[in-house]
Design a protein around this motif. Structure first.
Motif, PDB file in Angstrom:
ATOM      1  N   ALA A   1       0.833  -1.205   0.000  1.00 38.92           N
ATOM      2  CA  ALA A   1       0.000   0.000   0.000  1.00 38.92           C
ATOM      3  C   ALA A   1       0.871   1.259   0.000  1.00 38.92           C
ATOM      4  CB  ALA A   1      -0.933  -0.004   1.213  1.00 38.92           C
ATOM      5  N   GLU A   2       1.955   1.248   0.766  1.00 36.06           N
ATOM      6  CA  GLU A   2       2.861   2.406   0.792  1.00 36.06           C
ATOM      7  C   GLU A   2       3.535   2.609  -0.562  1.00 36.06           C
ATOM      8  OE1 GLU A   2       3.772   1.960   5.582  1.00 36.06           O
ATOM      9  OE2 GLU A   2       5.154   1.086   4.116  1.00 36.06           O
ATOM     10  N   LEU A   3       3.949   1.512  -1.186  1.00 37.34           N
ATOM     11  CA  LEU A   3       4.551   1.599  -2.517  1.00 37.34           C
ATOM     12  C   LEU A   3       3.557   2.189  -3.513  1.00 37.34           C
ATOM     13  CD1 LEU A   3       6.375  -1.837  -2.515  1.00 37.34           C
ATOM     14  CD2 LEU A   3       7.510   0.382  -2.736  1.00 37.34           C
ATOM     15  N   GLU A   4       2.319   1.739  -3.455  1.00 41.16           N
ATOM     16  CA  GLU A   4       1.291   2.257  -4.379  1.00 41.16           C
ATOM     17  C   GLU A   4       0.971   3.720  -4.082  1.00 41.16           C
ATOM     18  OE1 GLU A   4       0.220   1.085  -7.225  1.00 41.16           O
ATOM     19  OE2 GLU A   4       1.610  -0.553  -6.824  1.00 41.16           O
ATOM     20  N   ASN A   5       0.930   4.087  -2.792  1.00 43.69           N
ATOM     21  CA  ASN A   5       0.645   5.475  -2.428  1.00 43.69           C
ATOM     22  C   ASN A   5       1.683   6.438  -2.984  1.00 43.69           C
ATOM     23  OD1 ASN A   5      -1.684   4.898  -1.012  1.00 43.69           O
ATOM     24  ND2 ASN A   5      -0.692   4.886   0.999  1.00 43.69           N
ATOM     25  N   CYS A   6       2.910   5.968  -3.137  1.00 38.64           N
ATOM     26  CA  CYS A   6       4.016   6.818  -3.588  1.00 38.64           C
ATOM     27  C   CYS A   6       4.296   6.660  -5.086  1.00 38.64           C
ATOM     28  CB  CYS A   6       5.279   6.490  -2.782  1.00 38.64           C
ATOM     29  SG  CYS A   6       6.219   7.925  -2.258  1.00 38.64           S
ATOM     30  N   ARG A   7       3.609   5.742  -5.753  1.00 44.45           N
ATOM     31  CA  ARG A   7       3.931   5.420  -7.149  1.00 44.45           C
ATOM     32  C   ARG A   7       3.770   6.626  -8.085  1.00 44.45           C
ATOM     33  NH1 ARG A   7       5.074   0.709 -10.273  1.00 44.45           N
ATOM     34  NH2 ARG A   7       5.575   1.584 -12.309  1.00 44.45           N
ATOM     35  N   SER A   8       2.768   7.455  -7.840  1.00 48.30           N
ATOM     36  CA  SER A   8       2.557   8.594  -8.740  1.00 48.30           C
ATOM     37  C   SER A   8       3.750   9.554  -8.715  1.00 48.30           C
ATOM     38  CB  SER A   8       1.266   9.342  -8.389  1.00 48.30           C
ATOM     39  OG  SER A   8       1.343   9.887  -7.082  1.00 48.30           O
ATOM     40  N   TRP A   9       4.395   9.682  -7.557  1.00 47.97           N
ATOM     41  CA  TRP A   9       5.579  10.549  -7.463  1.00 47.97           C
ATOM     42  C   TRP A   9       6.737   9.948  -8.252  1.00 47.97           C
ATOM     43  CZ3 TRP A   9       3.821  14.845  -5.765  1.00 47.97           C
ATOM     44  CH2 TRP A   9       2.908  14.911  -4.721  1.00 47.97           C
ATOM     45  N   LEU A  10       6.905   8.633  -8.144  1.00 49.85           N
ATOM     46  CA  LEU A  10       7.983   7.972  -8.881  1.00 49.85           C
ATOM     47  C   LEU A  10       7.738   8.063 -10.389  1.00 49.85           C
ATOM     48  CD1 LEU A  10      10.580   6.307  -8.950  1.00 49.85           C
ATOM     49  CD2 LEU A  10       9.175   4.247  -8.630  1.00 49.85           C
ATOM     50  N   ASP A  11       6.500   7.810 -10.813  1.00 54.16           N
ATOM     51  CA  ASP A  11       6.190   7.916 -12.238  1.00 54.16           C
ATOM     52  C   ASP A  11       6.427   9.338 -12.746  1.00 54.16           C
ATOM     53  OD1 ASP A  11       5.558   5.234 -12.509  1.00 54.16           O
ATOM     54  OD2 ASP A  11       3.398   5.534 -12.339  1.00 54.16           O
ATOM     55  N   ALA A  12       6.086  10.329 -11.938  1.00 50.62           N
ATOM     56  CA  ALA A  12       6.310  11.727 -12.331  1.00 50.62           C
ATOM     57  C   ALA A  12       7.804  12.022 -12.453  1.00 50.62           C
ATOM     58  CB  ALA A  12       5.660  12.671 -11.314  1.00 50.62           C
TER      59      ALA A  12
END
Length: 195
Positions: free
Chosen positions: A95-106
């Motif tokens: 869940a933490e990885l998914e919560n932060c995924r948009s920042w990594l993709d950006a």
């Protein structure tokens, strides 16, 4: 190509446990237009204290490997899947990885690297969406879906070389492969150094 401002996290409360355990948010560092983007799992204690990914002992291993290939930290981009330190340095949850995924993709969109290097099991599995046997797959270039299809090089974590000296050669060879594959931005300098 994205904008680095879209990848810079100034305030985030998506993960209660991480908000509780962090001293600060640790954003990526290095060249905004790097050919190589290194992705770790999450900040550890030293990273949380200093506000920069891959500092301390693991960072020294990575910095030394880059230097061995004619590069400095400033020549590449270094980031993590998760921007906040998990409690007790545990692995980030799904869940933490998914919560932060948009920042990594950006960040991937903003940097637009030629090659992503996943440092360890957690970022390899997160970016590939499958189980990864890192010690067996280290040095393999595969396609990851990270802001579209991207070349990703699986690499053992720099810390693995500290706990298991047999991993040192694998790590060094993988970093060398990354630099050779992209010419790492330091190709001209290495050619001059040979004379």
């Amino acid at each position: 190509m994205g904008r680095m401002e879209d990848a810079t996290v100034c305030d985030c409360t998506r993960c209660d446990a991480l908000v509780e355990s962090r001293t600060r948010i640790v954003n990526g560092v290095g060249d905004d237009d790097a050919d190589l983007l290194f992705v770790g799992e999450a900040p550890g204690e030293t990273e949380d204290a200093e506000g920069e990914p891959f500092v301390g002992r693991s960072g020294n291993v990575l910095d030394d490997a880059l230097a061995d290939n004619g590069l400095a930290r400033a020549d590449v981009r270094i980031t993590n899947c998760v921007r906040c330190r998990p409690p007790e340095n545990r692995d980030p949850s799904d869940a933490e990885l998914e919560n932060c995924r948009s920042w990594l993709d950006a960040e991937v969109a903003a940097v637009d690297p030629d090659l992503i290097v996943a440092l360890g099991k957690v970022p390899s599995e997160h970016l590939l969406g499958r189980d990864v046997a890192v010690t067996n797959e280290a040095g393999s270039v595969v396609t990851a879906d990270c802001d579209g299809p991207r070349d990703l090089l699986i690499c053992v974590h720099p810390a693995a070389t500290l706990y298991d000296p047999s991993q040192r050669e694998t790590f060094a060879d993988t970093i060398e492969t990354a630099v050779e594959r992209t010419d790492g931005g330091g190709g001209d300098q290495r050619a001059l150094d040979d004379f």
